[in-house]
Design a protein around this motif. Structure first.
Motif, mmCIF file in Angstrom:
data_model
loop_
_atom_site.group_PDB
_atom_site.id
_atom_site.type_symbol
_atom_site.label_atom_id
_atom_site.label_comp_id
_atom_site.label_asym_id
_atom_site.label_seq_id
_atom_site.Cartn_x
_atom_site.Cartn_y
_atom_site.Cartn_z
ATOM 1 N N THR A 44 0.844 -1.063 0.118
ATOM 2 C CA THR A 44 -0.514 -0.185 -0.235
ATOM 3 C C THR A 44 0.519 1.210 0.068
ATOM 4 O O THR A 44 0.606 2.393 -1.008
ATOM 5 N N LEU A 45 2.025 1.929 0.906
ATOM 6 C CA LEU A 45 3.059 2.477 0.755
ATOM 7 C C LEU A 45 3.355 2.672 -0.769
ATOM 8 O O LEU A 45 3.733 3.436 -0.610
ATOM 9 N N LEU A 46 3.475 1.703 -1.038
ATOM 10 C CA LEU A 46 5.096 1.837 -2.181
ATOM 11 C C LEU A 46 3.697 1.601 -3.349
ATOM 12 O O LEU A 46 4.551 2.552 -4.118
ATOM 13 N N ASP A 47 2.685 1.708 -2.916
ATOM 14 C CA ASP A 47 1.894 2.189 -4.471
ATOM 15 C C ASP A 47 1.711 3.300 -4.205
ATOM 16 O O ASP A 47 1.364 4.598 -5.460
ATOM 17 N N SER A 51 7.390 4.939 -4.785
ATOM 18 C CA SER A 51 8.922 4.547 -4.573
ATOM 19 C C SER A 51 8.718 3.224 -5.442
ATOM 20 O O SER A 51 8.059 2.212 -4.942
ATOM 21 N N ASN A 52 10.335 3.080 -4.994
ATOM 22 C CA ASN A 52 10.652 1.817 -5.766
ATOM 23 C C ASN A 52 11.850 1.692 -4.596
ATOM 24 O O ASN A 52 12.960 0.477 -4.298
ATOM 25 N N THR A 83 13.805 -1.840 -3.377
ATOM 26 C CA THR A 83 15.119 -2.045 -2.558
ATOM 27 C C THR A 83 14.187 -1.882 -1.176
ATOM 28 O O THR A 83 13.843 -0.486 -1.417
ATOM 29 N N VAL A 84 15.658 -2.611 -0.743
ATOM 30 C CA VAL A 84 15.584 -2.091 0.579
ATOM 31 C C VAL A 84 16.358 -1.828 1.928
ATOM 32 O O VAL A 84 17.050 -2.030 1.238
ATOM 33 N N TRP A 85 16.050 -0.421 1.996
ATOM 34 C CA TRP A 85 16.750 0.266 2.983
ATOM 35 C C TRP A 85 16.557 -0.614 4.443
ATOM 36 O O TRP A 85 15.956 -0.609 5.008
#
Length: 232
Positions: A44-47, A51-52, A83-85
């Motif tokens: 939900t947050l990415l959509d 953001s990628n 990509t995950v931070w």
């Protein structure tokens, strides 16, 4: 200004972070999605932001527990374009390497966040950024207290190309960004990618942060509460 969505993971659920007081965090209640299941919230947050990149704080690991490797692996597998931070309370390079071995090939999409509150010494900081060139340093503080056993705040020679200005008491508090701290870091690292964290209330705060030198901002609560609408 790049908005990077954040999920805080505690015991397999997404929780709402407030002022860095981790013992008080409770499962997220969001205007964007129902429930606190990590994949649902992350998607939900990415959509919503387009953001990628997804910032994940593993609160189990940050509070001295076992890293949530299974949850992280499942998220990476289900989000192949992301990509995950990852802030997992890494004390040194070996701590991240141990987790990376559990994540398999998908671990290539994880950039470690080495936090000044977690790194144990200047040498641990040097080794961490030498071992992982894509790593990010989080410069952590709570109010006037600098959280920094490794001396990262005072020794800019330790700083990598990406920096987070983390003001914990402003996280989830809607107190506005700490522009003074942000600008002071920018003056010392003019070429770095500078990422802010904590305090964002609305788009005007993002504009002010950009003017103070931020390239990106980590955001959770303002997204869940519909304070940043619409996003481009």
């Amino acid at each position: 200004m790049q908005v990077v969505p954040v999920i805080d993971l505690l015991a397999g659920q997404v929780v709402r972070a407030v002022r860095g007081e981790r013992s008080t965090y409770r499962p997220i209640r969001s205007a964007l999605c129902a429930g606190s299941e990590p994949l649902d919230v992350a998607r939900t947050l990415l959509d919503h932001t387009g953001s990628n990149i997804l910032y994940i704080a593993d609160l189990d690991a940050l509070t001295g527990g076992i890293p949530q490797a299974g949850v992280l692996a499942a998220l990476l597998a289900a989000l192949p374009a992301t990509t995950v931070w990852l802030d997992g309370g890494f004390r040194d390079a070996s701590a991240f390497a141990a987790l990376l071995r559990q994540l398999g090939a998908d671990g290539a999409r994880v950039a470690p966040v080495f936090a000044s509150e977690s790194l144990t010494s200047p040498q641990a900081a040097r080794d961490a950024f030498a071992s992982h060139p894509g790593a990010i340093l989080s410069l952590d503080r709570r109010g006037e207290e600098i959280l920094d056993p490794a001396g990262c705040w005072t020794d800019a020679s330790l700083w990598p190309a990406r920096l987070i200005a983390m003001t914990l008491e402003r996280v989830g508090a809607f107190a506005g960004p700490d522009l003074e701290v942000l600008a002071s870091i920018r003056r010392r690292a003019p070429a770095a990618m500078l990422i802010g964290a904590g305090g964002i209330r609305d788009a005007a705060d993002l504009d002010a942060a950009a003017a103070a030198g931020a390239d990106a901002w980590l955001v959770a609560s303002a997204l869940h509460d519909h304070r940043l609408l619409p996003l481009p």
